[in-house]
Write an enzyme that holds these catalytic residues in place. Structure first.
Site, PDB file in Angstrom:
ATOM      1  N   GLN A   1      14.076  35.468  24.547  1.00  0.00           N
ATOM      2  CA  GLN A   1      12.680  35.136  25.740  1.00  0.00           C
ATOM      3  C   GLN A   1      12.376  34.661  26.120  1.00  0.00           C
ATOM      4  O   GLN A   1      12.075  33.405  25.816  1.00  0.00           O
ATOM      5  CB  GLN A   1      11.630  36.113  25.208  1.00  0.00           C
ATOM      6  CG  GLN A   1      11.258  37.396  25.668  1.00  0.00           C
ATOM      7  CD  GLN A   1      12.315  38.708  25.677  1.00  0.00           C
ATOM      8  OE1 GLN A   1      12.516  39.078  25.398  1.00  0.00           O
ATOM      9  NE2 GLN A   1      12.837  39.586  26.469  1.00  0.00           N
TER      10      GLN A   1
ATOM     11  N   THR B   1       9.486  37.765  19.060  1.00  0.00           N
ATOM     12  CA  THR B   1      11.369  37.878  17.857  1.00  0.00           C
ATOM     13  C   THR B   1      12.046  38.863  17.712  1.00  0.00           C
ATOM     14  O   THR B   1      12.581  39.817  17.601  1.00  0.00           O
ATOM     15  CB  THR B   1      11.050  38.380  16.161  1.00  0.00           C
ATOM     16  OG1 THR B   1       9.468  37.315  15.837  1.00  0.00           O
ATOM     17  CG2 THR B   1      11.276  38.913  15.310  1.00  0.00           C
ATOM     18  N   HIS B   2      12.906  37.804  19.325  1.00  0.00           N
ATOM     19  CA  HIS B   2      13.978  38.802  20.006  1.00  0.00           C
ATOM     20  C   HIS B   2      14.763  37.644  20.310  1.00  0.00           C
ATOM     21  O   HIS B   2      15.614  37.437  21.646  1.00  0.00           O
ATOM     22  CB  HIS B   2      13.098  39.712  21.427  1.00  0.00           C
ATOM     23  CG  HIS B   2      11.774  40.085  21.942  1.00  0.00           C
ATOM     24  ND1 HIS B   2      11.057  40.639  23.002  1.00  0.00           N
ATOM     25  CD2 HIS B   2      11.163  40.809  20.241  1.00  0.00           C
ATOM     26  CE1 HIS B   2      10.364  41.129  22.564  1.00  0.00           C
ATOM     27  NE2 HIS B   2      10.106  41.966  21.008  1.00  0.00           N
ATOM     28  N   ASN B   3      15.724  38.120  18.981  1.00  0.00           N
ATOM     29  CA  ASN B   3      16.563  36.610  18.556  1.00  0.00           C
ATOM     30  C   ASN B   3      17.945  37.791  19.420  1.00  0.00           C
ATOM     31  O   ASN B   3      17.869  38.629  18.782  1.00  0.00           O
ATOM     32  CB  ASN B   3      16.603  35.847  17.830  1.00  0.00           C
ATOM     33  CG  ASN B   3      15.213  35.534  17.377  1.00  0.00           C
ATOM     34  OD1 ASN B   3      14.404  36.645  16.866  1.00  0.00           O
ATOM     35  ND2 ASN B   3      15.525  34.048  17.454  1.00  0.00           N
TER      36      ASN B   3
END
Lengths: 571, 250
Positions: A332, A500-502
């Site tokens: 992101q 925490t947008h893996n």
């Protein structure tokens, strides 16, 4: 010698949003499911003392214990990857409910453009628009095909919202009305409207009112206590797997959850999985759980790691671009934001909710012309009122020292006089951004850690700059007295929290050559293995991922049921 | 101000009661009510009598778990320079920040207990984060010793005997890596001290800092409130802070 248990219909690895949804759907239709969860059980009562910034936000109470397992990271293939020894850029959920417990509840549907990104980009701008190593591809499904599953997820979770004026077609309105707004949010709405943009209340997993979902689960309304992200909800007002889908699955009597069960391998025979091997972490015992169908629903890194360790699927090779497991890791672009300081106004920013915000999509996806721009896609722009907790929020105008008299005076002065408008930029995949197994560093069982090879590209730098300029325009219109100037995006830095947008690593698509799973999240190379989650995203959009993860999980559940009946690769 | 706070408290109790009443309907269906039930007895209970008794209770937490006396005094002085007393309110010393840091160093945080501390150790790129083998309590031991050495070298005095400007001077040398150290990064140590200072000033008083919630009061942070439904859509309002202790029934 591993203890071997009796075979079950389905074994689910990791019980968070995806695992919980699939468990609920399959058990309702009569399948026997076992859910293996490496962490402990969790319930709403655990959050009695949750308003504790130090314990939850800064000591990571709900997160994975990195002493047992972490990831390694390097900016490019020439460097040695080193372990993420402490948390920074992202945080990994742990225990029952997974990251679905500590999320904020911001619930979007990815854009129609996202699902057909390659074809639509070429159609509008020509092939040259896509840089050489940018590996965007269509998802093998369209927004219209996925719409019913978005609808299902939103009704289950009770998402509170209003129609996005630039949003795609919906089959029904949001199940609950939008959350309350605040003076800060209204300021954003007014400024954006003056600028001829299209603001709307952010779709929220924090309930605006009491709600009973189609499964008969009732939940209370959000109290705006301001402790969502990194915290669990003491009211059950924030949709999470523990208060929605897991009890539904349990009620059927067909779902057995085994906590403290850490899966190390998917077992296989030929091209099919036969079950999984896991460790009972309370005794250290190795246990084999045979199953007809294996569903991987742990977080992105572990889903990929399990496949690579188990020798299932073709590992990705960044030199040739062939193979699929580990391909298209994306993230992101969060730095295209603007911070404004207000001399004459104070705001109740101590209050809030994880998803409370006002957002606009005028600069997201392909909603604007990219002909003269050096990047594709874009990002949502929003003001968020998640609650400014005092340890983590001490913003002072640029030029103020970071400690001492002047720092203290300004940090206290602006504690309630600071607003930010943030761009959440999409992240495009590149040939040399990928996940594989680290050659050096191991977890507590001696298995290799996942290695991330990733950095920001020119695409990301241009996008961050563009979003920052748009955010500044809005912040000016909002009347800020001081606005911090833009800082270059810089290299990807794993030490500062971003998101925490893996995503990616087991991506979906229409062709087995270029994707790992079909549009039911069924593995091309192992028909009875389904890998579900943000691992399936071929790129990451300018939105939070959970709404789309939820939709894909419902889609996968449907696929698993038809596979159970018909077998073979689903079309 | 005090009256305001009392009024506020009454309003809040009302909110809470109203909430509990309204949400009663929502606890049906599947059992997801959760912490709600256990919240019911919590406030409303603090009578004047309780407050009086509490005033006489000695705070036995004000003792050391890790630092020597000399280290403790240095940390008190250094954190006060980072976060000094001023017209807004108390500084780090009066907020109990040095006790906070001492207590934190004696537990998980001091031992880096939940962090990946396995070898091999290699020096990495800045963007790869901390790669040292030392744990926080070891870094504090070394850092404080070097702070003292630097004070003696530069001003021929103990750090705690320097005047404010000199202390700031020494700390600045650490913050800007102007001290040559072999084992630890001077700015790394300084940043750890700075972060811990803010944590001690603003964490729940449960952890021995933010004494009397004065850190919160200074910036009008209401601490741990159960609900903001009545103020969320309103203009700015000062609310008397509550701590986690207020959530425990007696």
């Amino acid at each position: 010698m591993a203890k071997k248990l009796p075979k079950v219909d389905v074994v689910i690895v990791g019980v968070g949003w995806a695992g919980g949804i699939i468990a609920a759907e399959l058990t309702k239709q009569g399948l026997n499911c076992v859910g293996l969860e490496r962490g402990k059980e969790r319930k709403t009562e655990d959050y009695f003392m949750v308003h504790d910034e130090l314990r939850y936000a800064l000591r990571y109470e709900l997160m994975q214990d990195l002493s047992k397992e972490t990831i390694t990271f390097r900016g490019n293939e020439k460097l040695r990857a080193l372990p993420m020894r402490q948390y920074g850029s992202f945080i990994l959920g742990d225990n029952l409910g997974g990251s679905g417990v500590h999320w904020n509840g911001q619930t979007y549907r990815f854009l129609p453009y996202d699902f057909e990104i390659r074809s639509q980009t070429i159609e509008r701008y020509g092939k040259k628009k896509i840089p050489k190593d940018m590996t965007i591809q269509d998802w093998g499904i369209t927004y219209d095909e996925l719409e019913p599953y978005f609808d299902k997820f939103e009704k289950m979770a009770g998402i509170s919202g209003e129609e996005n004026p630039l949003g795609p077609k919906r089959s029904s309105p949001y199940p609950t009305p939008p959350m309350k707004t605040t003076p800060a949010l209204e300021k954003f709405r007014k400024a954006a409207t003056n600028l001829k943009l299209h603001p709307y209340n952010r779709p929220s997993g924090n309930l605006s009112e009491a709600y009973t979902n189609p499964d008969g689960v009732s939940r209370a309304a959000c109290q705006y206590c301001a402790y969502c992200e990194r915290f669990g909800c003491e009211y059950g007002a924030k949709a999470d797997p523990v208060v929605t889908v897991i009890p539904v699955a349990k009620k059927t009597g067909k779902f057995e959850i085994r906590t403290h069960s850490n899966v190390r391998r998917v077992l296989k025979s030929g091209n099919k999985a036969t079950g999984v091997m896991y460790i009972d972490t309370t005794t250290g015992e190795e246990i084999e759980q045979p199953a007809d169908i294996v569903v991987l629903t742990s977080y992105v890194f572990n889903n990929v790691r399990l496949l690579l360790q188990s020798g299932i699927g073709r590992p990705y090779d960044p030199n040739t671009g062939t193979g699929v497991i580990g391909k298209n890791y994306a993230y992101q672009v969060q730095k295209g934001s603007a911070t404004g300081f207000f001399e004459k106004e104070e705001f109740n920013t101590y209050a809030g909710a994880g998803a409370l915000g006002m957002v606009l999509d005028d600069y997201n996806g392909d909603n604007f012309d990219h002909t003269k721009l050096d990047f594709i896609h874009g990002g949502s722009i929003a003001i968020s009122q998640t609650g400014l907790r005092p340890i983590s929020n001490n913003k002072v105008p640029k030029g103020t020292p970071t400690w001492g008299k002047e720092f203290k005076a300004n940090s206290v002065k602006y504690a309630n006089r600071m607003l930010s408008v943030g761009g959440q930029g999409a992240s495009m995949p590149f040939k040399h951004h990928y996940l594989d197994l680290d050659p050096t560093y191991k977890d507590e069982f001696g298995d290799p850690l996942v290695r991330i090879t990733f950095d920001f590209e020119e695409q990301d730098r241009q996008l961050a700059k563009y979003l920052n300029e748009r955010c500044i325009e809005i912040m000016k219109e909002m009347g800020a007295d001081l606005i911090d100037p833009f800082e270059e995006l810089g290299p990807y830095d794993i030490t500062t929290y971003q998101s925490t947008h893996n995503t990616g690593g087991i991506i979906m698509g229409a062709e087995p050559d270029t994707s790992a799973v079909n549009n039911y999240m069924q593995m091309w190379d192992a028909e009875n293995v389904f890998a579900v989650g943000a691992t399936a995203f071929p790129h990451n959009s300018g939105y939070n991922p959970t709404g789309t993860v939820g939709a894909l999980a419902y889609r996968a559940a449907e696929g698993i049921m038809s596979y159970r009946e018909k077998g073979g690769i689903l079309a | 101000m005090a009256d305001n706070a009392n009024q506020q408290e009454k309003n809040e109790s009302l909110t809470r009661r109203r909430f509990l009443k309204n949400s009663g309907i929502a606890i049906g269906g599947l059992a997801v009510g959760g912490a709600l039930g256990s919240l019911i007895p919590f406030k409303d209970k603090t009578t004047n009598e309780d407050v009086k008794t509490e005033q006489h209770v000695e705070n036995y937490n004000l003792a050391l778990m890790f630092f020597t006396q000399q280290q403790f005094r240095m940390v008190e002085a250094a954190t006060e320079r980072i976060f000094p007393a001023d017209d807004n309110g108390p500084g780090a010393k009066d907020l109990g920040v040095a006790y906070f840091i001492d207590h934190q160093l004696s537990g998980d945080w001091g031992f880096n207990a939940r962090e990946y501390m396995h070898p091999p150790f290699f020096k990495g790129e800045k963007v790869q984060g901390y790669q040292g083998r030392l744990r926080r309590r070891e870094i504090f031991d070394i850092g404080l010793r070097e702070l003292q050495n630097h004070s003696l070298t530069k001003f021929e005095k103990n750090f705690i005997d320097l005047d404010e400007e000199q202390q700031i001077d020494v700390l600045t040398d650490f913050a800007e890596d102007k001290v040559q150290l072999t084992t630890i990064s001077p700015s790394g140590f300084f940043n750890m001290l700075r972060t811990a200072t803010l944590e001690g000033a603003y964490s729940d008083p449960l952890y021995s800092g933010n004494r009397n919630m004065d850190g919160w009061k200074m910036r009008n942070y209401p601490g741990s409130q159960m609900a903001y439904t009545d103020v969320i859509d309103q203009e700015f309002k000062v609310i008397a802070p509550k701590s986690l202790k207020d959530h425990l029934g007696h």
